[in-house]
Design an enzyme around this catalytic site. Structure first.
Site, PDB file in Angstrom:
ATOM      1  N   GLY A  36      -1.306 -64.899  29.725  1.00  0.00           N
ATOM      2  CA  GLY A  36      -2.123 -65.590  30.839  1.00  0.00           C
ATOM      3  C   GLY A  36      -1.937 -66.897  30.743  1.00  0.00           C
ATOM      4  O   GLY A  36      -1.710 -67.390  29.317  1.00  0.00           O
ATOM      5  N   ASP A  51     -10.796 -60.970  22.863  1.00  0.00           N
ATOM      6  CA  ASP A  51      -9.673 -59.388  23.387  1.00  0.00           C
ATOM      7  C   ASP A  51     -11.004 -58.276  24.097  1.00  0.00           C
ATOM      8  O   ASP A  51     -11.598 -58.921  23.334  1.00  0.00           O
ATOM      9  CB  ASP A  51      -9.003 -59.644  21.661  1.00  0.00           C
ATOM     10  CG  ASP A  51      -7.891 -58.545  22.492  1.00  0.00           C
ATOM     11  OD1 ASP A  51      -7.052 -59.140  22.024  1.00  0.00           O
ATOM     12  OD2 ASP A  51      -8.227 -57.088  22.804  1.00  0.00           O
ATOM     13  N   PHE A  73      -7.803 -56.359  35.013  1.00  0.00           N
ATOM     14  CA  PHE A  73      -6.043 -56.202  34.668  1.00  0.00           C
ATOM     15  C   PHE A  73      -5.484 -56.544  33.510  1.00  0.00           C
ATOM     16  O   PHE A  73      -4.113 -56.795  33.176  1.00  0.00           O
ATOM     17  CB  PHE A  73      -6.149 -58.138  35.464  1.00  0.00           C
ATOM     18  CG  PHE A  73      -6.996 -58.354  37.040  1.00  0.00           C
ATOM     19  CD1 PHE A  73      -6.395 -57.960  37.852  1.00  0.00           C
ATOM     20  CD2 PHE A  73      -8.124 -58.676  37.137  1.00  0.00           C
ATOM     21  CE1 PHE A  73      -6.660 -58.169  39.959  1.00  0.00           C
ATOM     22  CE2 PHE A  73      -8.711 -59.098  38.410  1.00  0.00           C
ATOM     23  CZ  PHE A  73      -7.689 -58.268  39.346  1.00  0.00           C
ATOM     24  N   SER A  77       2.706 -54.958  30.453  1.00  0.00           N
ATOM     25  CA  SER A  77       2.885 -54.536  31.935  1.00  0.00           C
ATOM     26  C   SER A  77       4.298 -54.470  31.916  1.00  0.00           C
ATOM     27  O   SER A  77       5.015 -55.196  33.480  1.00  0.00           O
ATOM     28  CB  SER A  77       2.255 -55.097  33.036  1.00  0.00           C
ATOM     29  OG  SER A  77       2.574 -56.345  32.681  1.00  0.00           O
ATOM     30  N   THR A 117      -1.327 -49.174  39.192  1.00  0.00           N
ATOM     31  CA  THR A 117       0.597 -49.589  39.493  1.00  0.00           C
ATOM     32  C   THR A 117       1.495 -48.574  40.364  1.00  0.00           C
ATOM     33  O   THR A 117       0.978 -46.422  39.795  1.00  0.00           O
ATOM     34  CB  THR A 117       1.072 -49.593  37.738  1.00  0.00           C
ATOM     35  OG1 THR A 117       2.696 -50.174  39.021  1.00  0.00           O
ATOM     36  CG2 THR A 117       1.565 -48.241  37.301  1.00  0.00           C
ATOM     37  N   TYR A 141       4.853 -47.114  30.057  1.00  0.00           N
ATOM     38  CA  TYR A 141       4.143 -48.250  30.933  1.00  0.00           C
ATOM     39  C   TYR A 141       3.520 -47.450  31.872  1.00  0.00           C
ATOM     40  O   TYR A 141       1.689 -47.297  32.210  1.00  0.00           O
ATOM     41  CB  TYR A 141       5.027 -49.829  31.267  1.00  0.00           C
ATOM     42  CG  TYR A 141       3.959 -50.096  32.750  1.00  0.00           C
ATOM     43  CD1 TYR A 141       2.425 -50.944  32.063  1.00  0.00           C
ATOM     44  CD2 TYR A 141       4.452 -50.194  33.854  1.00  0.00           C
ATOM     45  CE1 TYR A 141       2.202 -51.261  32.736  1.00  0.00           C
ATOM     46  CE2 TYR A 141       3.984 -51.106  34.842  1.00  0.00           C
ATOM     47  CZ  TYR A 141       2.288 -51.630  34.345  1.00  0.00           C
ATOM     48  OH  TYR A 141       1.856 -52.295  35.346  1.00  0.00           O
ATOM     49  N   PHE A 169       2.252 -51.912  43.908  1.00  0.00           N
ATOM     50  CA  PHE A 169       2.946 -51.438  44.273  1.00  0.00           C
ATOM     51  C   PHE A 169       3.876 -53.266  43.828  1.00  0.00           C
ATOM     52  O   PHE A 169       3.599 -54.093  43.106  1.00  0.00           O
ATOM     53  CB  PHE A 169       3.774 -51.244  45.781  1.00  0.00           C
ATOM     54  CG  PHE A 169       3.856 -49.915  45.708  1.00  0.00           C
ATOM     55  CD1 PHE A 169       2.660 -48.932  45.990  1.00  0.00           C
ATOM     56  CD2 PHE A 169       5.330 -48.906  46.247  1.00  0.00           C
ATOM     57  CE1 PHE A 169       2.060 -47.836  45.907  1.00  0.00           C
ATOM     58  CE2 PHE A 169       4.876 -47.498  46.110  1.00  0.00           C
ATOM     59  CZ  PHE A 169       3.302 -47.300  46.301  1.00  0.00           C
ATOM     60  N   LEU A 188      11.546 -59.915  40.679  1.00  0.00           N
ATOM     61  CA  LEU A 188      12.710 -59.717  41.319  1.00  0.00           C
ATOM     62  C   LEU A 188      12.253 -61.286  42.027  1.00  0.00           C
ATOM     63  O   LEU A 188      13.511 -62.252  41.942  1.00  0.00           O
ATOM     64  CB  LEU A 188      12.680 -59.241  42.078  1.00  0.00           C
ATOM     65  CG  LEU A 188      14.701 -59.549  43.272  1.00  0.00           C
ATOM     66  CD1 LEU A 188      15.712 -59.389  42.756  1.00  0.00           C
ATOM     67  CD2 LEU A 188      14.436 -58.335  44.268  1.00  0.00           C
ATOM     68  N   ARG A 219      12.095 -52.407  47.570  1.00  0.00           N
ATOM     69  CA  ARG A 219      11.152 -51.419  47.087  1.00  0.00           C
ATOM     70  C   ARG A 219      10.150 -52.510  48.171  1.00  0.00           C
ATOM     71  O   ARG A 219      10.244 -52.770  49.136  1.00  0.00           O
ATOM     72  CB  ARG A 219      10.613 -53.092  46.119  1.00  0.00           C
ATOM     73  CG  ARG A 219      12.221 -52.219  44.673  1.00  0.00           C
ATOM     74  CD  ARG A 219      11.047 -50.823  44.257  1.00  0.00           C
ATOM     75  NE  ARG A 219      12.262 -51.347  42.995  1.00  0.00           N
ATOM     76  CZ  ARG A 219      12.347 -49.806  43.075  1.00  0.00           C
ATOM     77  NH1 ARG A 219      13.042 -49.021  44.156  1.00  0.00           N
ATOM     78  NH2 ARG A 219      13.673 -49.174  41.528  1.00  0.00           N
TER      79      ARG A 219
HETATM   80  N1  LIG Z   1       3.142 -58.146  38.871  1.00  0.00           N
HETATM   81  C1  LIG Z   1       2.652 -56.666  39.277  1.00  0.00           C
HETATM   82  O1  LIG Z   1       3.741 -57.047  39.991  1.00  0.00           O
HETATM   83  C2  LIG Z   1       2.358 -55.722  39.371  1.00  0.00           C
HETATM   84  C3  LIG Z   1       2.196 -54.297  40.127  1.00  0.00           C
HETATM   85  C4  LIG Z   1       1.673 -53.152  39.931  1.00  0.00           C
HETATM   86  C5  LIG Z   1       0.311 -53.395  38.265  1.00  0.00           C
HETATM   87  N2  LIG Z   1      -0.173 -54.437  37.758  1.00  0.00           N
HETATM   88  C6  LIG Z   1      -1.166 -54.543  37.234  1.00  0.00           C
HETATM   89  O2  LIG Z   1      -1.524 -55.409  37.457  1.00  0.00           O
HETATM   90  C7  LIG Z   1      -2.111 -55.909  36.078  1.00  0.00           C
HETATM   91  C8  LIG Z   1      -2.368 -57.718  36.798  1.00  0.00           C
HETATM   92  O3  LIG Z   1      -0.585 -57.784  35.991  1.00  0.00           O
HETATM   93  P1  LIG Z   1      -0.137 -59.135  36.273  1.00  0.00           P
HETATM   94  O4  LIG Z   1       1.081 -59.451  36.735  1.00  0.00           O
HETATM   95  O5  LIG Z   1      -1.730 -60.303  36.240  1.00  0.00           O
HETATM   96  O6  LIG Z   1      -0.226 -59.928  34.251  1.00  0.00           O
HETATM   97  P2  LIG Z   1      -0.813 -60.788  33.511  1.00  0.00           P
HETATM   98  O7  LIG Z   1       0.451 -61.008  32.332  1.00  0.00           O
HETATM   99  O8  LIG Z   1      -0.446 -62.422  34.278  1.00  0.00           O
HETATM  100  O9  LIG Z   1      -1.947 -60.899  33.419  1.00  0.00           O
HETATM  101  C9  LIG Z   1      -2.616 -59.419  32.559  1.00  0.00           C
HETATM  102  C10 LIG Z   1      -3.433 -60.656  31.837  1.00  0.00           C
HETATM  103  O10 LIG Z   1      -4.541 -60.229  30.671  1.00  0.00           O
HETATM  104  C11 LIG Z   1      -5.136 -60.500  29.649  1.00  0.00           C
HETATM  105  N3  LIG Z   1      -5.170 -59.604  28.674  1.00  0.00           N
HETATM  106  C12 LIG Z   1      -3.696 -59.025  28.068  1.00  0.00           C
HETATM  107  N4  LIG Z   1      -4.214 -58.283  27.252  1.00  0.00           N
HETATM  108  C13 LIG Z   1      -5.552 -58.975  27.006  1.00  0.00           C
HETATM  109  C14 LIG Z   1      -6.700 -58.377  25.745  1.00  0.00           C
HETATM  110  N5  LIG Z   1      -6.717 -56.970  24.928  1.00  0.00           N
HETATM  111  N6  LIG Z   1      -7.774 -58.902  25.860  1.00  0.00           N
HETATM  112  C15 LIG Z   1      -7.916 -60.187  26.386  1.00  0.00           C
HETATM  113  N7  LIG Z   1      -6.998 -60.270  27.747  1.00  0.00           N
HETATM  114  C16 LIG Z   1      -5.567 -59.740  27.516  1.00  0.00           C
HETATM  115  C17 LIG Z   1      -3.356 -61.259  29.549  1.00  0.00           C
HETATM  116  O11 LIG Z   1      -3.646 -62.895  29.003  1.00  0.00           O
HETATM  117  C18 LIG Z   1      -3.222 -62.153  30.769  1.00  0.00           C
HETATM  118  O12 LIG Z   1      -3.506 -63.457  31.233  1.00  0.00           O
HETATM  119  C19 LIG Z   1      -1.783 -55.623  35.718  1.00  0.00           C
HETATM  120  O13 LIG Z   1      -3.056 -54.541  33.847  1.00  0.00           O
HETATM  121  C20 LIG Z   1      -0.381 -54.600  35.494  1.00  0.00           C
HETATM  122  O14 LIG Z   1      -0.278 -53.814  34.899  1.00  0.00           O
HETATM  123  C21 LIG Z   1       0.952 -55.367  37.946  1.00  0.00           C
END
Ligand SMILES: NC(=O)c1ccc[n+]([C@@H]2O[C@H](COP(=O)([O-])OP(=O)(O)OC[C@H]3O[C@@H](n4cnc5c(N)ncnc54)[C@H](O)[C@@H]3O)[C@@H](O)[C@H]2O)c1
Length: 338
Positions: A36, A51, A73, A77, A117, A141, A169, A188, A219
């Site tokens: 992040g 963490d 969150f 991923s 997801t 995943y 999605f 994408l 999608r």
């Molecule tokens: N982006 C998508 O299209 C999508 C689709 C389906 C599901 N998701 C899920 O949504 C969530 C958020 O997705 P995103 O795209 O914002 O991801 P992202 O990677 O932008 O955000 C995840 C955040 O979690 C933090 N993080 C990860 N592991 C950690 C830990 N152990 N301790 C503390 N912080 C931690 C990271 O630093 C990051 O800031 C995820 O769980 C992802 O699996 C995302």
């Protein structure tokens, strides 16, 4: 309410933090910044760098800020990475998630919203995909998220920790302040816009021979601010005593890769060169959600469903942040509370 947003410095988390703060909630972002951006968290929001594997820091944050509910969150991923590094995925997405639930129970925090997801479904038999569609995730995943949904059900039955799992999605788009800045980027729309911006030479299209109208995969793209709104609705439902539940979150319409490219060319007025590549293993032809359940039960109604509009928001953010958060103007973070 006081909400701890674990992973709130990431893409979807940061937009949800924006929404929660505007709705008047007290927000604590808890993030290890592994994937992040500190710049994605406004200065007015409490930030704890930690963490979710670290129980002591978690419990301190939960107690000190008198947290009522947690939004989770945090995850790794990327599908391809999960195939190469499955332990890393099971550890962060399952084991560390269990650690977060344990800390919550010790601090008597019993409301939880989980980022699940569409990957829990794998290759579905029928479209649109409902919550009842059989779940056969096809990669580590997807399996970690599927497992965590089961853990949440057991945790609810055994310990009264009520949760809502939201199966997103394809998250996309941006707000004025927050946008998509993943490294590497695997989604994408930001890749297509990188090509439009001249940061990549071309877009690889994986498969032109799918049984779809133009041969490319379809999608379901759901705007990130609509996802954030769903979290607010879920939080309100839990606050009114809703039982543990799972909802699909999609736009309800599918767009093919070529439709995304064409819409991006129109929005950006730039040509997007494409290179045809073979299909990738495990890429289903069509993934489109039915979100009827969340529409009916939580009255969620996505506001930015038009593909061009979605891409316009992402393009605007990209033009203002050509190098992602690395190029965010310092003042942007302070505009937030007004
Ligand atoms: N982006 C998508 O299209 C999508 C689709 C389906 C599901 N998701 C899920 O949504 C969530 C958020 O997705 P995103 O795209 O914002 O991801 P992202 O990677 O932008 O955000 C995840 C955040 O979690 C933090 N993080 C990860 N592991 C950690 C830990 N152990 N301790 C503390 N912080 C931690 C990271 O630093 C990051 O800031 C995820 O769980 C992802 O699996 C995302």
């Amino acid at each position: 309410m006081s909400i701890l947003v674990a992973g709130g410095a990431g893409y979807i988390g940061s937009v949800t933090v924006e929404r929660l703060s505007r709705a008047g909630h007290k927000v604590v972002v808890y993030d290890n910044l592994s994937r992040g951006h500190r710049e994605a968290v406004p200065n007015q929001v409490t930030f704890v760098q930690g963490d979710i594997a670290d129980s002591a820091t978690l419990e301190k944050a939960l107690r000190e800020h008198k947290v009522d509910a947690v939004m989770h969150f945090c995850a790794h991923s990327q599908v391809g990475e999960s195939v190469k590094e499955p332990f890393m995925y099971y550890q962060n997405n399952v084991q560390n998630g269990i650690n977060l639930l344990g800390a919550m129970l010790r601090c008597d925090v019993k409301q939880f919203i989980f980022s699940s997801t569409a990957a829990v479904f794998g290759e579905p038999d029928a479209i649109p995909i409902t919550e009842e569609t059989a779940q056969h995730p096809t990669n580590p995943y997807g399996r970690t998220k599927w497992m965590f949904e089961q853990i949440l059900r057991d945790c609810s039955d055994a310990h009264g920790l009520r949760s809502i799992s939201l199966r997103y999605f394809n998250a996309c788009g941006a707000t004025e302040l927050c946008g998509e800045d993943h490294t590497p980027e695997t989604h994408l729309i930001p890749i297509v816009l990188d090509v439009a911006a001249g940061k990549r030479e071309s877009l690889g299209i994986f498969g032109r021979d799918y049984p779809t109208q133009d041969g490319t995969c379809i999608r379901d793209y759901v705007h990130v601010s609509d996802l954030a709104d769903a979290h607010i609705k879920a939080l309100e439902a839990l606050g009114k005593g809703a039982a543990t539940n799972i909802y699909n979150l999609g736009n309800g319409q599918g767009f093919s890769v070529l439709e995304v490219v064409q819409a991006a060319e129109e929005v950006t007025s730039r040509k997007i060169p494409c290179i045809n590549s073979p299909r990738r293993a495990g890429d289903p032809a069509r993934l489109v959600a039915s979100s009827d359940r969340i529409r009916e039960e939580l009255h969620w109604n996505p506001q930015i469903a038009d593909l061009r509009r979605i891409i316009e928001t992402a393009w605007k953010w990209k033009l203002e942040h050509p190098n992602g958060y690395g190029s965010a103007p310092a003042a942007a973070k302070d505009r937030f509370a007004s």
